[in-house]
Design a protein around this motif. Structure first.
Motif, PDB file in Angstrom:
ATOM      1  N   PHE A   1     -37.368  13.840 -55.906  1.00  0.00           N
ATOM      2  CA  PHE A   1     -38.490  14.300 -55.080  1.00  0.00           C
ATOM      3  C   PHE A   1     -39.212  13.132 -54.422  1.00  0.00           C
ATOM      4  O   PHE A   1     -39.656  13.226 -53.282  1.00  0.00           O
ATOM      5  CB  PHE A   1     -39.459  15.124 -55.936  1.00  0.00           C
ATOM      6  CG  PHE A   1     -40.630  15.657 -55.177  1.00  0.00           C
ATOM      7  CD1 PHE A   1     -40.479  16.739 -54.311  1.00  0.00           C
ATOM      8  CD2 PHE A   1     -41.879  15.069 -55.307  1.00  0.00           C
ATOM      9  CE1 PHE A   1     -41.558  17.229 -53.596  1.00  0.00           C
ATOM     10  CE2 PHE A   1     -42.967  15.558 -54.591  1.00  0.00           C
ATOM     11  CZ  PHE A   1     -42.811  16.633 -53.729  1.00  0.00           C
ATOM     12  N   GLU A   2     -39.324  12.008 -55.139  1.00  0.00           N
ATOM     13  CA  GLU A   2     -40.036  10.827 -54.637  1.00  0.00           C
ATOM     14  C   GLU A   2     -39.142   9.913 -53.798  1.00  0.00           C
ATOM     15  O   GLU A   2     -39.570   8.841 -53.380  1.00  0.00           O
ATOM     16  CB  GLU A   2     -40.641  10.041 -55.800  1.00  0.00           C
ATOM     17  CG  GLU A   2     -41.728  10.786 -56.557  1.00  0.00           C
ATOM     18  CD  GLU A   2     -42.972  11.026 -55.717  1.00  0.00           C
ATOM     19  OE1 GLU A   2     -43.229  10.253 -54.770  1.00  0.00           O
ATOM     20  OE2 GLU A   2     -43.698  11.991 -55.998  1.00  0.00           O
ATOM     21  N   GLY A   3     -37.887  10.297 -53.590  1.00  0.00           N
ATOM     22  CA  GLY A   3     -37.009   9.488 -52.753  1.00  0.00           C
ATOM     23  C   GLY A   3     -36.388   8.300 -53.457  1.00  0.00           C
ATOM     24  O   GLY A   3     -36.018   7.313 -52.823  1.00  0.00           O
ATOM     25  N   GLY A   4     -36.262   8.390 -54.772  1.00  0.00           N
ATOM     26  CA  GLY A   4     -35.646   7.314 -55.546  1.00  0.00           C
ATOM     27  C   GLY A   4     -36.687   6.406 -56.194  1.00  0.00           C
ATOM     28  O   GLY A   4     -37.888   6.571 -56.007  1.00  0.00           O
ATOM     29  N   ARG A   5     -36.176   5.450 -56.954  1.00  0.00           N
ATOM     30  CA  ARG A   5     -37.042   4.521 -57.683  1.00  0.00           C
ATOM     31  C   ARG A   5     -37.644   3.466 -56.756  1.00  0.00           C
ATOM     32  O   ARG A   5     -37.032   3.082 -55.762  1.00  0.00           O
ATOM     33  CB  ARG A   5     -36.241   3.822 -58.782  1.00  0.00           C
ATOM     34  CG  ARG A   5     -35.772   4.788 -59.841  1.00  0.00           C
ATOM     35  CD  ARG A   5     -34.859   4.204 -60.877  1.00  0.00           C
ATOM     36  NE  ARG A   5     -35.101   2.802 -61.147  1.00  0.00           N
ATOM     37  CZ  ARG A   5     -34.178   1.980 -61.608  1.00  0.00           C
ATOM     38  NH1 ARG A   5     -32.968   2.411 -61.855  1.00  0.00           N
ATOM     39  NH2 ARG A   5     -34.449   0.727 -61.833  1.00  0.00           N
ATOM     40  N   ASP A   6     -38.811   2.982 -57.118  1.00  0.00           N
ATOM     41  CA  ASP A   6     -39.474   1.955 -56.315  1.00  0.00           C
ATOM     42  C   ASP A   6     -38.785   0.593 -56.401  1.00  0.00           C
ATOM     43  O   ASP A   6     -39.114  -0.328 -55.662  1.00  0.00           O
ATOM     44  CB  ASP A   6     -40.948   1.825 -56.703  1.00  0.00           C
ATOM     45  CG  ASP A   6     -41.165   1.450 -58.161  1.00  0.00           C
ATOM     46  OD1 ASP A   6     -40.189   1.353 -58.935  1.00  0.00           O
ATOM     47  OD2 ASP A   6     -42.338   1.253 -58.549  1.00  0.00           O
TER      48      ASP A   6
ATOM     49  N   LEU B   1     -30.834   3.917 -47.430  1.00  0.00           N
ATOM     50  CA  LEU B   1     -29.978   3.373 -46.368  1.00  0.00           C
ATOM     51  C   LEU B   1     -30.774   2.692 -45.261  1.00  0.00           C
ATOM     52  O   LEU B   1     -30.246   1.852 -44.535  1.00  0.00           O
ATOM     53  CB  LEU B   1     -29.121   4.484 -45.766  1.00  0.00           C
ATOM     54  CG  LEU B   1     -28.072   5.104 -46.694  1.00  0.00           C
ATOM     55  CD1 LEU B   1     -27.423   6.306 -46.021  1.00  0.00           C
ATOM     56  CD2 LEU B   1     -27.034   4.075 -47.083  1.00  0.00           C
ATOM     57  N   TYR B   2     -32.029   3.061 -45.122  1.00  0.00           N
ATOM     58  CA  TYR B   2     -32.867   2.512 -44.057  1.00  0.00           C
ATOM     59  C   TYR B   2     -33.762   1.367 -44.545  1.00  0.00           C
ATOM     60  O   TYR B   2     -34.602   0.870 -43.807  1.00  0.00           O
ATOM     61  CB  TYR B   2     -33.738   3.621 -43.451  1.00  0.00           C
ATOM     62  CG  TYR B   2     -32.900   4.766 -42.937  1.00  0.00           C
ATOM     63  CD1 TYR B   2     -32.199   4.656 -41.731  1.00  0.00           C
ATOM     64  CD2 TYR B   2     -32.773   5.938 -43.671  1.00  0.00           C
ATOM     65  CE1 TYR B   2     -31.405   5.695 -41.273  1.00  0.00           C
ATOM     66  CE2 TYR B   2     -31.987   6.987 -43.209  1.00  0.00           C
ATOM     67  CZ  TYR B   2     -31.307   6.848 -42.017  1.00  0.00           C
ATOM     68  OH  TYR B   2     -30.517   7.880 -41.558  1.00  0.00           O
ATOM     69  N   GLY B   3     -33.593   0.987 -45.800  1.00  0.00           N
ATOM     70  CA  GLY B   3     -34.386  -0.112 -46.350  1.00  0.00           C
ATOM     71  C   GLY B   3     -35.739   0.296 -46.897  1.00  0.00           C
ATOM     72  O   GLY B   3     -36.553  -0.557 -47.248  1.00  0.00           O
ATOM     73  N   ASN B   4     -35.993   1.594 -47.005  1.00  0.00           N
ATOM     74  CA  ASN B   4     -37.270   2.083 -47.531  1.00  0.00           C
ATOM     75  C   ASN B   4     -37.210   2.193 -49.049  1.00  0.00           C
ATOM     76  O   ASN B   4     -36.273   2.790 -49.589  1.00  0.00           O
ATOM     77  CB  ASN B   4     -37.602   3.459 -46.944  1.00  0.00           C
ATOM     78  CG  ASN B   4     -37.683   3.435 -45.436  1.00  0.00           C
ATOM     79  OD1 ASN B   4     -38.296   2.553 -44.857  1.00  0.00           O
ATOM     80  ND2 ASN B   4     -37.046   4.403 -44.798  1.00  0.00           N
TER      81      ASN B   4
END
Length: 162
Positions: free
Chosen positions: A57-62, A67-70
């Motif tokens: 939900f959070e777009g992966g781990r910090d 793929l876009y470097g975020n």
């Protein structure tokens, strides 16, 4: 840890994710799977599902990027960057130990290995506090079992053993 991170039993669940799953389940990463109670297995399974849902939900781990470097938005609980910090749950210091050719990070208070001490002390380690201070517990038949590790005391009482 061996169950979750070894041989990719669950694709995508590696060492980093495993640390947080075990923290959320309050299970020590060195805990033997065969000694987990049915309740602990249920808690572990639910923690696995909830942690993976949160990370997704959070777009992966910090600690990782897409793929876009975020960087992902899931704040990693246990990692090389968070050990020595206070535990988010109880305030104890997160520790790092060598294990299975790598490192594990955990809270010595929230993630205790309980079963061995529970069996040895007949389900009451508090009854053996004086002996534990001396480094042993006397079991049936007068035999002594050595106690090694880290004991955290709070007001003269055992808070945790790791």
């Amino acid at each position: 840890k061996a169950l979750l991170a070894t041989n990719q039993r669950i694709p995508g669940v590696g060492n980093g994710v495993t640390q947080d799953i075990l923290f959320n389940a309050r299970i020590n990463p060195k805990q033997k799977v065969l000694l987990l109670s049915d309740n602990q297995k249920d808690v572990l399974f639910n923690a696995l599902k909830e942690t993976l849902v949160d990370m997704t939900f959070e777009g992966g781990r910090d600690t990782q990027t897409d793929l876009y470097g975020n960087a992902g938005g899931y704040k990693t609980i246990l990692s090389a960057k968070t050990w020595k910090n206070p535990c988010l749950r109880c305030g104890s210091t997160i520790i790092k130990e060598a294990y299975m050719g790598g490192s594990v990070y955990y809270c010595p208070t929230c993630q205790q290995i309980k079963e061995a001490m529970v069996y040895i002390s007949s389900y009451s380690r508090y009854a053996f506090e004086d002996e534990i201070r001396q480094g042993f517990i006397t079991v049936e038949g007068g035999h002594r079992v050595g106690v090694a590790g880290r004991i955290i005391w709070d007001g003269g009482k055992i808070k945790s053993i790791t």
